[in-house]
Scaffold this active site. Structure first.
Site, short mmCIF file in Angstrom:
data_model
loop_
_atom_site.label_atom_id
_atom_site.label_comp_id
_atom_site.label_asym_id
_atom_site.label_seq_id
_atom_site.Cartn_x
_atom_site.Cartn_y
_atom_site.Cartn_z
N ASN A 17 -13.62 -56.19 -25.90
CA ASN A 17 -12.89 -56.03 -24.64
C ASN A 17 -12.94 -54.55 -24.26
O ASN A 17 -12.24 -53.73 -24.85
CB ASN A 17 -11.43 -56.49 -24.82
CG ASN A 17 -10.60 -56.22 -23.57
OD1 ASN A 17 -11.15 -56.07 -22.47
ND2 ASN A 17 -9.29 -56.17 -23.73
N LYS A 65 -11.91 -53.15 -21.63
CA LYS A 65 -10.81 -52.71 -20.75
C LYS A 65 -11.40 -51.90 -19.58
O LYS A 65 -12.47 -52.26 -19.10
CB LYS A 65 -9.77 -51.90 -21.53
CG LYS A 65 -9.37 -52.58 -22.84
CD LYS A 65 -8.18 -51.96 -23.48
CE LYS A 65 -8.02 -52.55 -24.88
NZ LYS A 65 -6.66 -52.54 -25.35
N HIS A 82 -4.16 -61.34 -21.15
CA HIS A 82 -4.12 -60.19 -22.08
C HIS A 82 -2.74 -59.52 -21.96
O HIS A 82 -2.18 -59.45 -20.86
CB HIS A 82 -5.24 -59.20 -21.74
CG HIS A 82 -5.42 -58.15 -22.80
ND1 HIS A 82 -4.60 -57.07 -22.89
CD2 HIS A 82 -6.32 -58.05 -23.81
CE1 HIS A 82 -4.97 -56.33 -23.93
NE2 HIS A 82 -6.01 -56.90 -24.51
N GLU A 108 -1.86 -56.54 -21.78
CA GLU A 108 -1.79 -55.45 -20.79
C GLU A 108 -1.62 -56.03 -19.38
O GLU A 108 -0.94 -55.46 -18.54
CB GLU A 108 -3.06 -54.58 -20.89
CG GLU A 108 -3.03 -53.72 -22.15
CD GLU A 108 -4.39 -53.34 -22.70
OE1 GLU A 108 -5.39 -53.46 -22.00
OE2 GLU A 108 -4.43 -52.95 -23.89
N GLU A 167 -3.08 -61.94 -30.52
CA GLU A 167 -3.04 -60.48 -30.43
C GLU A 167 -1.59 -60.00 -30.50
O GLU A 167 -0.90 -59.93 -29.47
CB GLU A 167 -3.66 -60.03 -29.11
CG GLU A 167 -5.12 -60.40 -28.97
CD GLU A 167 -5.87 -59.36 -28.16
OE1 GLU A 167 -6.86 -58.84 -28.66
OE2 GLU A 167 -5.44 -59.05 -27.04
N GLY A 210 -4.30 -51.40 -29.78
CA GLY A 210 -4.53 -50.00 -29.44
C GLY A 210 -3.65 -49.03 -30.21
O GLY A 210 -3.56 -47.86 -29.87
N SER A 227 -6.50 -53.80 -33.14
CA SER A 227 -7.06 -52.75 -34.01
C SER A 227 -8.01 -53.29 -35.07
O SER A 227 -8.07 -52.78 -36.20
CB SER A 227 -5.93 -51.92 -34.65
OG SER A 227 -5.12 -51.33 -33.65
C1 PEP Z 1 -7.62 -55.69 -27.08
O1 PEP Z 1 -7.82 -54.97 -26.13
O2 PEP Z 1 -7.54 -56.91 -26.92
C2 PEP Z 1 -7.45 -55.09 -28.40
C3 PEP Z 1 -7.24 -55.86 -29.44
O3 PEP Z 1 -7.55 -53.72 -28.48
P1 PEP Z 1 -7.70 -52.84 -29.84
O4 PEP Z 1 -8.77 -53.47 -30.66
O5 PEP Z 1 -8.05 -51.47 -29.36
O6 PEP Z 1 -6.37 -52.89 -30.53
#
Ligand code: PEP
Length: 256
Positions: free
Chosen positions: A13, A15, A99, A101, A171, A177, A217
């Protein structure tokens, strides 16, 4: 992973990162770095403006292209929005829905997630449905209740025969992040719970065929351990999908 019953899917992803020229470059690099992925499918969730470049570059790279969002209406007065039909026509195969965000900054709710899931399936896009608890919810020990509610609402009105098109991404919001990863046991527990909710609604055959990813992460260091768990069928990867070397290492971990 359980390769007997379902596909392992590694999805990056991006972003709001990378221009169309950078997109082309990274696809070319990935082609060299990854070679043939025997055991997993690879997806890149790119910004809308990068989709044409990604689809062109994906043709000989065996990487499917995903969008990071879509609207649930077919057309109309929704300035700045993009429809599922528009994405489909461009050659997009998957779309990330809900998501954290988008839920936090753009007011997406379980209800809009459900509307988007149904619309995506109607036009032939595969939804990657994101669910996850906040740190507060985990500390109050209501993770299971929260995830169960998110999964049930996301799937309201989705017929059994469409379930093979669905991908879930667990998630935990506190892990996105932040550099904090859920332990492999925590990831397995919640991915298993998601499968149990699907099983209760659609039966065991359907539940065992659904790909359920972990995201938060995930990186080259922790990917193999997370993916070793039977209900963790891949990853949705943010930060570590932006560098060819890191993303290729996660893909390779899924191919062992
Ligand atoms: C994501 O954007 O779905 C995500 C898991 O980000 P990260 O791997 O940076 O934590």
């Amino acid at each position: 992973m359980n390769r007997k019953y379902r596909k392992t899917i590694i999805a990056g992803n991006w972003k709001m990162n990378k221009t169309p020229a950078e997109t082309k470059k990274m696809f070319e690099e990935l082609k060299v770095a990854c070679g043939k992925q025997k055991w997993c499918d690879v997806v890149l969730c790119v910004p809308f403006v990068d989709i044409p470049a990604a689809v062109r570059a994906s043709r000989d790279a065996k990487i499917a292209v995903a969008a990071q969002n879509m609207h649930y209406e077919e057309k109309g007065a929704f300035t700045g929005e993009v429809s599922a039909e528009m994405l489909k026509e461009l050659g997009v195969k998957f779309v990330v829905i809900g998501h954290s965000e988008r839920r936090e900054y753009y007011g997406e709710t379980d209800k809009t997630v459900n509307l988007k899931v149904k619309k995506a399936l109607e036009v032939g896009l595969r939804p990657i449905i994101c669910v996850g608890e906040t740190l507060e919810q985990r500390e109050f020990d209501v993770t299971a209740e929260h995830i169960t509610m998110q999964v049930k609402i996301a799937l309201a009105g989705v017929p059994a025969e469409k379930m093979r098109k669905i991908v879930f991404a667990y998630e935990p919001i506190w892990a996105i992040g932040t550099g904090k990863t859920a332990t492999a046991e925590q990831a397995e527990e919640v991915c298993g719970l998601i499968r149990a909710v699907i099983r209760a609604k659609y039966g065991a055959r359907t539940a065992r065929a659904v790909t359920i990813q972990y995201g938060g992460s995930m990186n080259p260091k922790n990917a193999a351990e997370l993916l070793s768990k039977p209900d963790v069928d891949g990853g949705l990867i943010g930060g570590a999908s932006l560098k060819t070397e890191d993303f290729a290492a996660v893909i390779n971990a899924a191919n062992q």
